[in-house]
Scaffold this active site. Structure first.
Site, PDB file in Angstrom:
ATOM      1  N   GLY A  17      29.956  28.634  79.461  1.00 46.49           N
ATOM      2  CA  GLY A  17      30.598  28.237  78.073  1.00 46.49           C
ATOM      3  C   GLY A  17      29.366  29.321  77.051  1.00 46.49           C
ATOM      4  O   GLY A  17      30.106  28.907  76.025  1.00 46.49           O
ATOM      5  N   THR A  18      29.267  30.468  77.378  1.00 43.78           N
ATOM      6  CA  THR A  18      28.847  31.014  76.784  1.00 43.78           C
ATOM      7  C   THR A  18      29.412  31.437  75.656  1.00 43.78           C
ATOM      8  O   THR A  18      28.883  31.865  73.911  1.00 43.78           O
ATOM      9  CB  THR A  18      27.656  31.897  77.435  1.00 43.78           C
ATOM     10  OG1 THR A  18      29.246  32.921  78.361  1.00 43.78           O
ATOM     11  CG2 THR A  18      26.806  31.762  78.154  1.00 43.78           C
ATOM     12  N   MET A  99      37.896  31.656  85.907  1.00 47.82           N
ATOM     13  CA  MET A  99      37.696  31.906  86.818  1.00 47.82           C
ATOM     14  C   MET A  99      38.749  31.515  88.004  1.00 47.82           C
ATOM     15  O   MET A  99      38.597  31.859  88.666  1.00 47.82           O
ATOM     16  CB  MET A  99      36.406  32.111  87.231  1.00 47.82           C
ATOM     17  CG  MET A  99      35.398  31.850  86.112  1.00 47.82           C
ATOM     18  SD  MET A  99      35.195  33.910  86.359  1.00 47.82           S
ATOM     19  CE  MET A  99      33.632  34.108  85.287  1.00 47.82           C
ATOM     20  N   ASN A 114      41.827  37.273  76.342  1.00 45.35           N
ATOM     21  CA  ASN A 114      41.007  36.848  77.358  1.00 45.35           C
ATOM     22  C   ASN A 114      39.629  37.818  77.286  1.00 45.35           C
ATOM     23  O   ASN A 114      40.486  39.113  76.730  1.00 45.35           O
ATOM     24  CB  ASN A 114      41.124  37.108  78.971  1.00 45.35           C
ATOM     25  CG  ASN A 114      39.623  37.051  79.735  1.00 45.35           C
ATOM     26  OD1 ASN A 114      39.453  36.307  80.209  1.00 45.35           O
ATOM     27  ND2 ASN A 114      40.053  37.834  81.075  1.00 45.35           N
ATOM     28  N   HIS A 116      37.009  40.619  78.610  1.00 44.65           N
ATOM     29  CA  HIS A 116      36.232  40.651  80.356  1.00 44.65           C
ATOM     30  C   HIS A 116      35.200  41.934  80.291  1.00 44.65           C
ATOM     31  O   HIS A 116      35.096  42.322  78.903  1.00 44.65           O
ATOM     32  CB  HIS A 116      37.393  41.710  80.932  1.00 44.65           C
ATOM     33  CG  HIS A 116      36.976  42.154  82.718  1.00 44.65           C
ATOM     34  ND1 HIS A 116      37.455  41.790  83.241  1.00 44.65           N
ATOM     35  CD2 HIS A 116      36.471  43.301  82.615  1.00 44.65           C
ATOM     36  CE1 HIS A 116      36.953  42.319  84.205  1.00 44.65           C
ATOM     37  NE2 HIS A 116      36.635  43.188  83.766  1.00 44.65           N
TER      38      HIS A 116
HETATM   39  C1  GAR Z   1      31.569  36.367  79.277  1.00 43.28           C
HETATM   40  O1  GAR Z   1      30.530  37.106  79.788  1.00 43.28           O
HETATM   41  C2  GAR Z   1      32.878  37.171  79.937  1.00 43.28           C
HETATM   42  O2  GAR Z   1      32.730  38.180  79.901  1.00 43.28           O
HETATM   43  C3  GAR Z   1      33.436  36.351  81.811  1.00 43.28           C
HETATM   44  O3  GAR Z   1      32.006  35.436  81.833  1.00 43.28           O
HETATM   45  C4  GAR Z   1      31.656  35.273  80.690  1.00 43.28           C
HETATM   46  C5  GAR Z   1      31.494  33.992  80.099  1.00 43.28           C
HETATM   47  O4  GAR Z   1      31.123  32.640  80.957  1.00 43.28           O
HETATM   48  N1  GAR Z   1      34.620  36.384  81.779  1.00 43.28           N
HETATM   49  C6  GAR Z   1      35.042  37.079  82.685  1.00 43.28           C
HETATM   50  O5  GAR Z   1      34.771  38.120  83.647  1.00 43.28           O
HETATM   51  C7  GAR Z   1      36.058  37.542  83.403  1.00 43.28           C
HETATM   52  N2  GAR Z   1      37.324  38.464  84.548  1.00 43.28           N
HETATM   53  P1  GAR Z   1      30.001  31.172  80.587  1.00 43.28           P
HETATM   54  O6  GAR Z   1      30.755  30.891  79.740  1.00 43.28           O
HETATM   55  O7  GAR Z   1      30.509  31.116  81.994  1.00 43.28           O
HETATM   56  O8  GAR Z   1      29.187  32.127  80.527  1.00 43.28           O
END
Ligand code: GAR
Length: 211
Positions: A17-18, A99, A114, A116
């Site tokens: 959830g960053t 995910m 989204n 990425h």
């Molecule tokens: C973010 O860095 C985002 O870019 C990535 O997940 C992170 C946040 O996840 N998203 C992807 O890779 C989507 N393809 P977190 O909230 O678990 O830290």
């Protein structure tokens, strides 16, 4: 410029959830009202972040939607997400480390965005998420990476791009170094893209998305 009313917003996540935290920290300066966080895992720390910020949460666990051989059944999970999201008529749904593949119903087309952690179309597509992306960038020898905010369609990471930001990658950077640099960019990029989304909506833009 006329005041933009805050967009009724939901955030979908699967893990830490960053990205949600960044939006929470900046929400006073953003045209959004985060009313719901939906997690695909019960142990997602993003749920704790939401609760700490006083945001309602819902759980649609991906582990409950599996086909016989254990492969994910995205269409069944999508129906469960629809049941949570559609009645609440959100203006905007932000994927934030979500995910799972959400086959979008017609009512949500053009409303889901989204972030990425790469410069799409490079290093995107099925199976490319989180740390895997940064490892692929490192292994490719690329000298640039970055992040992309885009509309979600029914093709992985292929919807129209709203915002991109890039950074240099040096040969000595580890995947963690790249992840750190890219996340700094993400913290600015998602808010920038949300402002663009809100301004387009306020201007009456209708997005024709090929899905
Ligand atoms: C973010 O860095 C985002 O870019 C990535 O997940 C992170 C946040 O996840 N998203 C992807 O890779 C989507 N393809 P977190 O909230 O678990 O830290």
């Amino acid at each position: 410029m006329p005041e933009i009313p805050p967009l009724k917003t939901a955030v979908l996540l699967s893990g830490n959830g960053t990205t949600l935290q960044n939006l929470i920290d900046r929400r006073a300066a953003l045209p959004i009202d985060i009313q719901l966080v939906v997690a695909s895992r019960a142990d997602a720390y993003g749920l704790v972040r939401a609760k700490n910020a006083g945001i309602a949460t819902a759980l649609v666990e991906s582990k409950n939607f599996r086909r016989g051989a254990g492969a994910p059944d995205w269409s069944a999970m999508g129906a469960a997400l629809d049941a949570v999201l559609l009645p609440r008529r959100f203006d905007l749904i932000c994927l934030a480390g979500f995910m799972c593949f959400y086959p979008l119903p017609p009512a949500l087309r053009g409303k889901v965005i989204n972030i990425h952690p790469a410069l799409l179309p490079a290093f995107g597509g099925r199976g490319m998420y989180g740390r895997r992306v940064h490892e692929a960038v490192k292994n490719s020898g690329a000298t640039t990476s970055g992040c992309t905010v885009h509309y979600v369609t029914n093709d992985y990471d292929a919807g129209p791009i709203i915002w991109q930001a890039s950074c240099a990658v040096s040969p000595t950077d580890t995947a963690d170094d790249i992840a750190h640099k890219v996340f700094q960019l993400e913290c600015e990029a998602y808010p920038a893209a949300i402002k663009i989304f809100a301004e387009k909506l306020a201007g009456g833009a209708v997005l024709e998305l090929r899905v």
